[in-house]
Design a protein around this motif. Structure first.
Motif, mmCIF file in Angstrom:
data_model
loop_
_atom_site.group_PDB
_atom_site.id
_atom_site.type_symbol
_atom_site.label_atom_id
_atom_site.label_comp_id
_atom_site.label_asym_id
_atom_site.label_seq_id
_atom_site.Cartn_x
_atom_site.Cartn_y
_atom_site.Cartn_z
ATOM 1 N N GLY A 242 0.828 -1.200 0.000
ATOM 2 C CA GLY A 242 0.000 0.000 0.000
ATOM 3 C C GLY A 242 0.863 1.250 0.000
ATOM 4 O O GLY A 242 2.094 1.181 0.010
ATOM 5 N N ARG A 243 0.197 2.390 -0.008
ATOM 6 C CA ARG A 243 0.902 3.667 0.003
ATOM 7 C C ARG A 243 0.169 4.642 0.908
ATOM 8 O O ARG A 243 -1.064 4.710 0.886
ATOM 9 N N VAL A 244 0.924 5.409 1.678
ATOM 10 C CA VAL A 244 0.346 6.396 2.579
ATOM 11 C C VAL A 244 -0.194 7.565 1.762
ATOM 12 O O VAL A 244 0.550 8.200 1.016
ATOM 13 N N VAL A 245 -1.476 7.852 1.903
ATOM 14 C CA VAL A 245 -2.080 8.967 1.176
ATOM 15 C C VAL A 245 -2.488 10.100 2.106
ATOM 16 O O VAL A 245 -2.905 11.168 1.647
ATOM 17 N N GLY A 246 -2.349 9.886 3.413
ATOM 18 C CA GLY A 246 -2.663 10.934 4.364
ATOM 19 C C GLY A 246 -2.513 10.426 5.781
ATOM 20 O O GLY A 246 -2.512 9.216 6.027
ATOM 21 N N TYR A 247 -2.355 11.361 6.706
ATOM 22 C CA TYR A 247 -2.256 10.973 8.115
ATOM 23 C C TYR A 247 -2.519 12.189 8.994
ATOM 24 O O TYR A 247 -2.399 13.333 8.555
ATOM 25 N N ASN A 248 -2.911 11.912 10.235
ATOM 26 C CA ASN A 248 -3.038 12.947 11.247
ATOM 27 C C ASN A 248 -2.514 12.379 12.557
ATOM 28 O O ASN A 248 -1.816 11.360 12.553
ATOM 29 N N ASP A 249 -2.834 13.014 13.660
ATOM 30 C CA ASP A 249 -2.284 12.574 14.939
ATOM 31 C C ASP A 249 -2.821 11.215 15.382
ATOM 32 O O ASP A 249 -2.189 10.525 16.185
ATOM 33 N N LYS A 250 -3.975 10.820 14.847
ATOM 34 C CA LYS A 250 -4.612 9.591 15.312
ATOM 35 C C LYS A 250 -4.585 8.457 14.297
ATOM 36 O O LYS A 250 -4.497 7.282 14.673
ATOM 37 N N HIS A 251 -4.682 8.777 13.007
ATOM 38 C CA HIS A 251 -4.828 7.723 12.008
ATOM 39 C C HIS A 251 -3.883 7.922 10.823
ATOM 40 O O HIS A 251 -3.436 9.036 10.545
ATOM 41 N N VAL A 252 -3.615 6.804 10.145
ATOM 42 C CA VAL A 252 -2.866 6.806 8.887
ATOM 43 C C VAL A 252 -3.768 6.203 7.828
ATOM 44 O O VAL A 252 -4.339 5.125 8.018
ATOM 45 N N ARG A 253 -3.916 6.899 6.708
ATOM 46 C CA ARG A 253 -4.774 6.432 5.626
ATOM 47 C C ARG A 253 -3.902 5.819 4.536
ATOM 48 O O ARG A 253 -2.974 6.464 4.021
ATOM 49 N N LEU A 254 -4.184 4.558 4.182
ATOM 50 C CA LEU A 254 -3.391 3.805 3.218
ATOM 51 C C LEU A 254 -4.233 3.445 1.999
ATOM 52 O O LEU A 254 -5.388 3.033 2.137
ATOM 53 N N LEU A 255 -3.656 3.601 0.821
ATOM 54 C CA LEU A 255 -4.262 3.119 -0.413
ATOM 55 C C LEU A 255 -3.790 1.688 -0.631
ATOM 56 O O LEU A 255 -2.586 1.424 -0.706
ATOM 57 N N ASP A 256 -4.709 0.758 -0.719
ATOM 58 C CA ASP A 256 -4.370 -0.655 -0.932
ATOM 59 C C ASP A 256 -4.013 -0.868 -2.403
ATOM 60 O O ASP A 256 -4.854 -0.708 -3.287
ATOM 61 N N LEU A 257 -2.766 -1.208 -2.660
ATOM 62 C CA LEU A 257 -2.304 -1.410 -4.035
ATOM 63 C C LEU A 257 -2.316 -2.872 -4.448
ATOM 64 O O LEU A 257 -2.359 -3.171 -5.646
ATOM 65 N N GLY A 258 -2.257 -3.771 -3.490
ATOM 66 C CA GLY A 258 -2.252 -5.199 -3.812
ATOM 67 C C GLY A 258 -0.880 -5.669 -4.251
ATOM 68 O O GLY A 258 -0.347 -5.193 -5.254
#
Length: 480
Positions: A242-258
């Motif tokens: 996957g790839r990190v597409v965003g984050y904040n103090d609580k969460h990390v948002r990942l794009l699932d690339l497979g």
């Protein structure tokens, strides 16, 4: 008759002003190569005092008219020094001119002075003062005697000069490290994180969202504390990519690339041979990423992947109009005027890696030579000298900057700032193969931009682990 200056009789407000009370000021003696490396370097020593030996000005004067790229840096340095000292009297220039009166974005709060090293006597030196380096070293020794209560530091990027200075009696000798962002190349960002075992077992519960054809996962930030934009995530079990597409103090948002999908990528007939090449290919083909930085050993596929992706996006997809390939020519051949032919014909020997990669991509064609000529015209591939890129504005193009490890931060800034609308730049290099006299792996411009751009949403870095060229090349990389 020239009056010899007694530096210990400087006005107290130049050395012990209120801004200097917290830390005793130091005196930094700059070698010529510091001002060539960064013409405004004298503004980067904060509250401390900078001293330029007269011989440094002589060397800059000799360099400024050469037909080389370094001559521009010499001219910029001379103009900058003149701007800092233009309103001062000769006595003030010798004593030290306050730098805080200079306008601009800098934190310089010390002084700038010229040291009249022509007054040095051979009898007082163990070095031959007919050599410029020795005059600079002796100037540092003299200042060291005059400022016994202060730390006098000779700053030079010349390793041998640092050794000679130590041997001659200079107590403090340093490299110029203002543009050095890391202390050890092992700390350089690779552009991805590898999770031990299975990614899903490590993160536990996740929140997944389907948006069109893409799947996004949100995981707790504490599980991935040291992330940045466009950083890739892979695991040892080869079950997740996957790839990190965003984050904040609580969460990390990942794009699932497979993982399997990434290994199935293709560009101009080239398929990734490992997951590192797959991550590189994903970044290269992503039009939202304007800067792709590829690092790794020789034979890891940096140039081949860059060229294959560029041809795919120019010829097949028509996203860009042309491919510009450039690199810095070695200093021994910085002037390409001696080679016959046009600029592209002169650059051909230095860009042989590109033509080699083109031959690999078309080796199975019925007539490889005809295919190469056709592709060069179809993709509008231009071979350019780095020295001629300054002042241009590049639009609708892919710029491949090869052998970027031999460039300084300022040279890379010159290229990156040339890129205009709908332009993608690909920087590739091997930090183990630096040819420059004054650069190391930690001071290379390639290292600098990796660190500076690692959290920029429009860039991605991938370190291509592993040599795929041949078993012989891999053994040589690991054992020689």
């Amino acid at each position: 008759m020239t009056k010899k200056l007694d530096y210990d009789s400087l006005p107290t407000d130049l050395t012990t002003s209120p801004s200097h009370t917290a830390v005793r000021t130091k005196f930094y003696v700059l070698d010529t190569n510091i001002l060539l490396h960064e013409p405004l370097a004298f503004l980067n020593f904060h509250e401390h005092n900078v001293i330029i030996p007269m011989v440094v000005l002589e060397e800059l004067d000799a360099i400024k008219d050469r037909q080389k790229d370094v001559s521009r840096d010499a001219r910029v340095a001379i103009r900058s020094l003149e701007n800092a000292l233009k309103d001062a009297t000769p006595e003030q220039i010798l004593a030290g001119v306050p730098l805080n009166r200079l306008q601009g974005n800098h934190q310089a709060d010390g002084t700038l002075a010229i040291f009249a090293d022509y007054e040095l006597r051979q009898a007082d030196s163990a070095l031959s003062l007919t050599e410029n380096d020795h005059r600079i070293i002796q100037a540092a020794i003299e200042l060291q005697k005059q400022h016994r209560e202060h730390k006098v530091v000779l700053v030079t990027k010349d390793i041998n000069m640092r050794l000679k200075a130590k041997g001659a009696g200079v107590k403090y000798v340093e490299d110029y490290r203002t543009d050095q962002l890391i202390d050890d190349i092992r700390f350089l960002s690779k552009g991805f994180q590898e999770v031990e075992g299975s990614f899903w077992e490590q993160v536990g519960e996740v929140t997944s969202v389907q948006e069109g054809r893409d799947t996004f996962h949100e995981v707790e930030r504490e599980l991935l504390p040291n992330v940045f934009h466009n950083q890739y995530m892979i695991d040892d079990d080869e079950t997740f990519a996957g790839r990190v597409v965003g984050y904040n103090d609580k969460h990390v948002r990942l794009l699932d690339l497979g993982y399997e999908r990434m290994m199935g990528y293709s560009a101009w007939g080239v398929h990734p041979k490992n997951i590192y090449q797959a991550m590189a290919m994903h970044a290269l083909l992503d039009t939202s990423v304007d800067l792709v930085i590829l690092t790794g050993p020789a034979g890891s596929g940096k140039t081949l992947l860059a060229l294959a992706a560029a041809l795919e996006m120019v010829v097949e997809k028509g996203i860009y109009e042309k491919i510009i390939v450039t690199r810095n020519t070695p200093e021994i051949a910085e002037s390409i005027g001696y080679l016959p032919g046009t600029e592209e014909e002169k650059m051909a020997p230095w860009l042989a890696a590109i033509t080699d990669s083109l031959e690999v991509l078309h080796k199975n064609d019925e007539s490889m030579e005809s295919s190469l000529n056709f592709i060069m015209k179809k993709a509008n591939i231009q071979l350019k000298s780095l020295n001629f890129m300054r002042g241009r504005s590049i639009q609708n193009a892919i710029v491949i900057l090869d052998e970027a490890q031999n460039l300084t931060a300022s040279q890379l800034k010159t290229i990156i700032t040339r890129c205009g609308t709908n332009t993608k730049i690909i920087c590739s290099g091997n930090l183990a193969q630096i040819d420059s006299y004054y650069l190391t792996a930690v001071t290379s411009g390639l290292t600098y931009i990796v660190e500076r751009f690692k959290d920029y949403p429009g860039s991605a870095t991938v370190n291509l682990n592993g040599v795929v060229r041949s078993n012989l090349a891999q053994y040589a990389e690991e054992n020689l």
